[in-house]
Design a protein around this motif. Structure first.
Motif, PDB file in Angstrom:
ATOM      1  N   CYS A   1     127.888   9.466  32.384  1.00 66.69           N
ATOM      2  CA  CYS A   1     127.183   9.377  33.672  1.00 66.69           C
ATOM      3  C   CYS A   1     126.143   8.260  33.668  1.00 66.69           C
ATOM      4  O   CYS A   1     125.800   7.736  34.727  1.00 66.69           O
ATOM      5  CB  CYS A   1     126.565  10.723  34.056  1.00 66.69           C
ATOM      6  SG  CYS A   1     125.167  11.204  33.041  1.00 66.69           S
ATOM      7  N   ALA A   2     125.650   7.853  32.495  1.00 68.42           N
ATOM      8  CA  ALA A   2     124.615   6.809  32.433  1.00 68.42           C
ATOM      9  C   ALA A   2     125.167   5.486  31.907  1.00 68.42           C
ATOM     10  O   ALA A   2     124.426   4.531  31.728  1.00 68.42           O
ATOM     11  CB  ALA A   2     123.468   7.279  31.545  1.00 68.42           C
ATOM     12  N   SER A   3     126.487   5.439  31.655  1.00 62.89           N
ATOM     13  CA  SER A   3     127.064   4.262  30.994  1.00 62.89           C
ATOM     14  C   SER A   3     127.148   3.039  31.900  1.00 62.89           C
ATOM     15  O   SER A   3     127.087   1.910  31.446  1.00 62.89           O
ATOM     16  CB  SER A   3     128.463   4.589  30.457  1.00 62.89           C
ATOM     17  OG  SER A   3     129.341   4.834  31.545  1.00 62.89           O
ATOM     18  N   GLY A   4     127.326   3.276  33.190  1.00 63.18           N
ATOM     19  CA  GLY A   4     127.576   2.161  34.099  1.00 63.18           C
ATOM     20  C   GLY A   4     129.048   1.790  34.143  1.00 63.18           C
ATOM     21  O   GLY A   4     129.441   0.846  34.829  1.00 63.18           O
ATOM     22  N   LEU A   5     129.873   2.526  33.440  1.00 61.85           N
ATOM     23  CA  LEU A   5     131.327   2.295  33.473  1.00 61.85           C
ATOM     24  C   LEU A   5     131.939   3.237  34.511  1.00 61.85           C
ATOM     25  O   LEU A   5     131.325   4.252  34.870  1.00 61.85           O
ATOM     26  CB  LEU A   5     131.934   2.551  32.091  1.00 61.85           C
ATOM     27  CG  LEU A   5     131.384   1.669  30.963  1.00 61.85           C
ATOM     28  CD1 LEU A   5     132.067   1.999  29.648  1.00 61.85           C
ATOM     29  CD2 LEU A   5     131.545   0.181  31.294  1.00 61.85           C
ATOM     30  N   PRO A   6     133.159   2.902  35.011  1.00 55.17           N
ATOM     31  CA  PRO A   6     133.749   3.749  36.058  1.00 55.17           C
ATOM     32  C   PRO A   6     133.852   5.210  35.616  1.00 55.17           C
ATOM     33  O   PRO A   6     134.262   5.515  34.490  1.00 55.17           O
ATOM     34  CB  PRO A   6     135.140   3.132  36.261  1.00 55.17           C
ATOM     35  CG  PRO A   6     134.994   1.711  35.817  1.00 55.17           C
ATOM     36  CD  PRO A   6     134.007   1.739  34.691  1.00 55.17           C
ATOM     37  N   THR A   7     133.460   6.099  36.528  1.00 55.23           N
ATOM     38  CA  THR A   7     133.443   7.528  36.214  1.00 55.23           C
ATOM     39  C   THR A   7     134.531   8.297  36.971  1.00 55.23           C
ATOM     40  O   THR A   7     134.663   9.502  36.812  1.00 55.23           O
ATOM     41  CB  THR A   7     132.080   8.146  36.593  1.00 55.23           C
ATOM     42  OG1 THR A   7     131.820   7.798  37.962  1.00 55.23           O
ATOM     43  CG2 THR A   7     130.954   7.632  35.733  1.00 55.23           C
TER      44      THR A   7
ATOM     45  N   HIS B   1     114.763   8.377  20.377  1.00 52.83           N
ATOM     46  CA  HIS B   1     115.259   7.009  20.224  1.00 52.83           C
ATOM     47  C   HIS B   1     116.563   6.770  20.986  1.00 52.83           C
ATOM     48  O   HIS B   1     117.396   5.960  20.568  1.00 52.83           O
ATOM     49  CB  HIS B   1     115.422   6.673  18.736  1.00 52.83           C
ATOM     50  CG  HIS B   1     114.125   6.737  17.987  1.00 52.83           C
ATOM     51  ND1 HIS B   1     113.107   5.850  18.217  1.00 52.83           N
ATOM     52  CD2 HIS B   1     113.659   7.621  17.073  1.00 52.83           C
ATOM     53  CE1 HIS B   1     112.068   6.165  17.459  1.00 52.83           C
ATOM     54  NE2 HIS B   1     112.385   7.243  16.756  1.00 52.83           N
ATOM     55  N   GLU B   2     116.721   7.466  22.101  1.00 57.32           N
ATOM     56  CA  GLU B   2     117.926   7.284  22.931  1.00 57.32           C
ATOM     57  C   GLU B   2     118.083   5.814  23.319  1.00 57.32           C
ATOM     58  O   GLU B   2     117.111   5.156  23.698  1.00 57.32           O
ATOM     59  CB  GLU B   2     117.773   8.124  24.207  1.00 57.32           C
ATOM     60  CG  GLU B   2     118.884   7.889  25.220  1.00 57.32           C
ATOM     61  CD  GLU B   2     118.690   8.740  26.475  1.00 57.32           C
ATOM     62  OE1 GLU B   2     118.995   9.934  26.434  1.00 57.32           O
ATOM     63  OE2 GLU B   2     118.202   8.196  27.482  1.00 57.32           O
ATOM     64  N   GLU B   3     119.309   5.305  23.209  1.00 55.60           N
ATOM     65  CA  GLU B   3     119.551   3.942  23.691  1.00 55.60           C
ATOM     66  C   GLU B   3     121.011   3.731  24.073  1.00 55.60           C
ATOM     67  O   GLU B   3     121.902   4.451  23.602  1.00 55.60           O
ATOM     68  CB  GLU B   3     119.131   2.894  22.646  1.00 55.60           C
ATOM     69  CG  GLU B   3     120.049   2.770  21.469  1.00 55.60           C
ATOM     70  CD  GLU B   3     119.756   1.516  20.628  1.00 55.60           C
ATOM     71  OE1 GLU B   3     120.062   1.549  19.432  1.00 55.60           O
ATOM     72  OE2 GLU B   3     119.248   0.503  21.161  1.00 55.60           O
ATOM     73  N   PHE B   4     121.223   2.757  24.934  1.00 61.79           N
ATOM     74  CA  PHE B   4     122.571   2.363  25.351  1.00 61.79           C
ATOM     75  C   PHE B   4     122.750   0.900  24.987  1.00 61.79           C
ATOM     76  O   PHE B   4     121.973   0.058  25.430  1.00 61.79           O
ATOM     77  CB  PHE B   4     122.738   2.554  26.862  1.00 61.79           C
ATOM     78  CG  PHE B   4     122.726   3.992  27.281  1.00 61.79           C
ATOM     79  CD1 PHE B   4     123.902   4.709  27.392  1.00 61.79           C
ATOM     80  CD2 PHE B   4     121.527   4.641  27.544  1.00 61.79           C
ATOM     81  CE1 PHE B   4     123.900   6.045  27.763  1.00 61.79           C
ATOM     82  CE2 PHE B   4     121.502   5.981  27.919  1.00 61.79           C
ATOM     83  CZ  PHE B   4     122.696   6.677  28.028  1.00 61.79           C
ATOM     84  N   ILE B   5     123.754   0.601  24.175  1.00 60.55           N
ATOM     85  CA  ILE B   5     124.043  -0.792  23.824  1.00 60.55           C
ATOM     86  C   ILE B   5     125.272  -1.174  24.641  1.00 60.55           C
ATOM     87  O   ILE B   5     126.360  -0.601  24.465  1.00 60.55           O
ATOM     88  CB  ILE B   5     124.302  -0.945  22.309  1.00 60.55           C
ATOM     89  CG1 ILE B   5     123.118  -0.374  21.527  1.00 60.55           C
ATOM     90  CG2 ILE B   5     124.544  -2.406  21.945  1.00 60.55           C
ATOM     91  CD1 ILE B   5     123.361  -0.225  20.028  1.00 60.55           C
ATOM     92  N   ARG B   6     125.080  -2.100  25.582  1.00 58.49           N
ATOM     93  CA  ARG B   6     126.145  -2.421  26.533  1.00 58.49           C
ATOM     94  C   ARG B   6     126.576  -3.864  26.397  1.00 58.49           C
ATOM     95  O   ARG B   6     125.796  -4.731  26.010  1.00 58.49           O
ATOM     96  CB  ARG B   6     125.669  -2.196  27.969  1.00 58.49           C
ATOM     97  CG  ARG B   6     125.227  -0.782  28.291  1.00 58.49           C
ATOM     98  CD  ARG B   6     124.827  -0.678  29.766  1.00 58.49           C
ATOM     99  NE  ARG B   6     124.586   0.701  30.174  1.00 58.49           N
ATOM    100  CZ  ARG B   6     123.407   1.316  30.126  1.00 58.49           C
ATOM    101  NH1 ARG B   6     122.366   0.677  29.673  1.00 58.49           N
ATOM    102  NH2 ARG B   6     123.288   2.566  30.531  1.00 58.49           N
TER     103      ARG B   6
END
Ligand code: SAM
Length: 221
Positions: free
Chosen positions: A118-124, A189-194
């Motif tokens: 839901c937070a990835s920014g990829l199609p859901t 330390h939540e993070e998203f590497i995109r």
């Protein structure tokens, strides 16, 4: 009644009111790891309950005991974190309980795959969950290829020790694919590497030592 109850994947405040109430009112806990789950009861100030341990390796063997105990009880099924049965043991207990007409109620809550998606920014709109993926490049790539044909966002779980390898496999076959590495969701330390597979690989390699719990998402669109 058997409740399939989701527990936090990091942040204890994510436990719902309904989950807390169910834990307080139940009289039997079927837990992947009782000593781990007992800490949750302590945190909630709920007096300890009767626990039965089950795991992937002994789920079949424990089934008759568990099914016998379930009758007439308000029982809760718990895995260590997240939703029981999702890349965790539990589905055999649910299947057998369904077959025996035992009422099942899910108490929904955290799940790493959906939290990451839901937070990835990829199609859901369409996604496929692969659980833990094969370790060899050929098997890994074949599994992703079948998912690619579905034009769905791919979600899988990976260990921090294997993440560079796995993203490397993706970069070898699909350097331009969009990749999101969701790390330590709901934690400090939540993070998203995109980025593209090649870009995410570079970022991971630059860091060297990757720690924590990881969910990976891939989109070919
Ligand atoms: N049943 C759980 C669920 O509903 O998400 C998954 C259990 S599976 C054994 C554990 C894996 O989920 C971890 O190795 C990691 O890949 C992923 N995971 C669990 N917690 C996570 C978190 N906080 N952030 C990112 N991934 C997580």
């Amino acid at each position: 009644m058997l409740y399939i109850l989701s527990t936090p994947i990091g942040n204890l405040s994510d436990l719902s009111e309904r989950a807390k109430q169910t834990l307080a009112e139940c009289d039997l806990v079927i837990a992947e790891n009782p000593s781990y789950s007992k800490r949750l009861f302590e945190y909630l100030n709920i007096p300890s309950k009767k626990f039965i341990q089950f795991a992937e390796h002994n789920e079949q063997q424990k089934l008759p005991i568990i099914l016998k105990e379930l009758h007439g009880k308000k029982a809760v099924l718990l895995s260590d974190a997240g939703t029981p049965g999702i890349s965790d043991p539990g589905f055999r207990i649910v299947r057998e309980a369904v077959d025996r007409g035992i009422e099942i109620t899910p108490i929904p809550g955290p799940n790493a795959a959906i939290t990451a998606l839901c937070a990835s920014g990829l199609p859901t709109d369409k996604f496929i969950f692969l659980g833990f993926v094969p370790k060899t490049e050929i098997k890994f790539t074949n599994e992703l290829k079948s998912a690619e044909d579905l034009e769905a966002t791919i979600i899988f779980y990976e260990s921090p020790h294997r993440i560079i390898k796995s993203v490397g496999f993706i970069a070898n076959s699909w350097p331009g694919a969009k990749v999101v590495v969701a790390r330590e969701l709901t934690k400090l330390h939540e993070e998203f590497i995109r980025g593209t597979a090649a870009e995410v690989l570079n970022k991971l390699q630059a860091r060297g030592n990757i720690k924590g719990e990881i969910t990976v998402l891939v989109s070919f669109k």
